[in-house]
Design a protein around this motif. Structure first.
Motif, PDB file in Angstrom:
ATOM      1  N   UNK A   1       0.929  -1.203  -0.044  1.00  0.00           N
ATOM      2  CA  UNK A   1      -0.059  -0.103  -0.288  1.00  0.00           C
ATOM      3  C   UNK A   1       0.978   1.177  -0.003  1.00  0.00           C
ATOM      4  N   UNK A   2       0.608   2.251  -1.023  1.00  0.00           N
ATOM      5  CA  UNK A   2       1.587   3.373  -1.017  1.00  0.00           C
ATOM      6  C   UNK A   2       0.603   4.701  -0.517  1.00  0.00           C
ATOM      7  N   UNK A   3       1.388   5.183   0.365  1.00  0.00           N
ATOM      8  CA  UNK A   3       0.422   6.338   0.998  1.00  0.00           C
ATOM      9  C   UNK A   3       1.541   7.606   1.059  1.00  0.00           C
ATOM     10  N   UNK A   4       0.710   8.790   1.015  1.00  0.00           N
ATOM     11  CA  UNK A   4       1.828  10.150   0.960  1.00  0.00           C
ATOM     12  C   UNK A   4       2.426  10.357   2.392  1.00  0.00           C
ATOM     13  N   UNK A   5       3.583  10.541   2.319  1.00  0.00           N
ATOM     14  CA  UNK A   5       4.414  10.791   3.627  1.00  0.00           C
ATOM     15  C   UNK A   5       4.223  12.486   3.705  1.00  0.00           C
ATOM     16  N   UNK A   6       3.931  12.736   5.060  1.00  0.00           N
ATOM     17  CA  UNK A   6       3.713  14.054   5.452  1.00  0.00           C
ATOM     18  C   UNK A   6       4.876  14.179   6.450  1.00  0.00           C
ATOM     19  N   UNK A   7       4.737  14.941   7.326  1.00  0.00           N
ATOM     20  CA  UNK A   7       5.807  15.319   8.428  1.00  0.00           C
ATOM     21  C   UNK A   7       6.088  14.043   9.264  1.00  0.00           C
ATOM     22  N   UNK A   8       7.369  13.836   9.554  1.00  0.00           N
ATOM     23  CA  UNK A   8       7.621  12.605  10.601  1.00  0.00           C
ATOM     24  C   UNK A   8       6.985  12.984  11.791  1.00  0.00           C
ATOM     25  N   UNK A   9       6.409  11.622  12.358  1.00  0.00           N
ATOM     26  CA  UNK A   9       6.352  10.455  11.824  1.00  0.00           C
ATOM     27  C   UNK A   9       5.250  10.346  10.943  1.00  0.00           C
TER      28      UNK A   9
END
Length: 269
Positions: free
Chosen positions: A6-14
């Motif tokens: 599953x590919x999701x959009x990375x935002x601010x960590x975590x």
């Protein structure tokens, strides 16, 4: 069972605490509801077109000028080799491929909600033609249109990853055809008017939920609840705290109860 990818959009960590992208949230809720094991790959916003191209998944939507709109989610099923790049298509696939796992995403029910935006939306919406679940597909388009018409309330507080923040903001500015990121900041009377419109819009949607004993549209959770729930997750992570608390309380607290009830399906893999 080999885990789905599953590919999701990375935002601010975590990333799993700040992910706000609506369509990936629809898929995450559906995956957890269907109890299908999966692994998340977090993709930076500027990298999404290259990731889709590397997987030979064409853009599923286009902007008004005809250019491709590359977006997430993506789901890859190693067991079948299927690759899907649209949240609604993913939900249909999960229901058909894994019908006995978890619950039924598409129980028969009436979803008679229609929203007609007063002006052209900046982000192209998923199509609903020729779907096996036409009521759900139409509901998806109308809910997306209703929230997208008010997304300016949430845009300026998107929790971008500092590593790609400037590139991500520049892409949003390009898509919207505005002059700078600050154009997404609305306040004062303008914001008050948009909030009032948002509340009125949600009033029409709330009628579907109040027709049952709640907190879901029907007796149990289904994909229609996840469509709305995904937008509520975004609102919870981008609206100022006081505004989010107000949204949760509008219309007898319908959306606050839905948001709380869907928390069981909101975890990372």
């Amino acid at each position: 069972m080999e885990k789905l990818q599953f590919y999701d959009v990375a935002m601010r960590p975590p990333a799993n605490k700040n992910n706000t992208a609506v369509n990936p949230w629809k898929t995450r809720l559906a995956l957890n509801f269907k109890q299908t094991p999966y692994k998340t790959t977090w993709v930076q916003l500027p990298d999404i077109p290259d990731v889709r191209k590397s997987l030979s998944i064409p853009a599923c939507r286009k902007f008004a000028d005809g250019t491709d709109f590359h977006t997430l989610p993506i789901l890859v099923d190693p067991a079948t080799g299927r690759k899907l790049g649209d949240s609604f298509d993913i939900a249909v696939y999960l229901q058909k491929q894994y019908p006995t796992s978890g619950g039924n995403l598409f129980p028969a029910q009436t979803l008679d909600y229609v929203f007609k935006p007063e002006s052209e939306l900046l982000i192209p919406l998923s199509e609903c033609d020729d779907s096996e679940y036409p009521q759900y597909a139409s509901f998806n388009v109308n809910v997306d249109a209703a929230f997208t018409a008010h997304v300016i309330l949430m845009a300026h507080r998107m929790p971008f990853d500092p590593a790609t923040e400037e590139a991500s903001k520049a892409e949003f500015v390009r898509r919207a055809g505005v002059s700078s990121w600050d154009d997404f900041a609305v306040g004062g009377e303008v914001r008050e008017n948009i909030i009032a419109s948002f509340e009125r819009m949600l009033g029409g949607l709330a009628k579907l939920f109040t027709a049952s004993e709640g907190p879901f549209i029907g007796e149990t959770a289904c994909y229609a609840d996840f469509i709305v729930g995904a937008w509520l997750v975004m609102a919870s992570r981008t609206l100022p705290e006081g505004e989010w608390e107000a949204v949760k309380g509008w219309h007898g607290g319908v959306f606050g109860r839905l948001f709380d009830a869907l928390a069981v399906y909101a975890g990372d893999e």
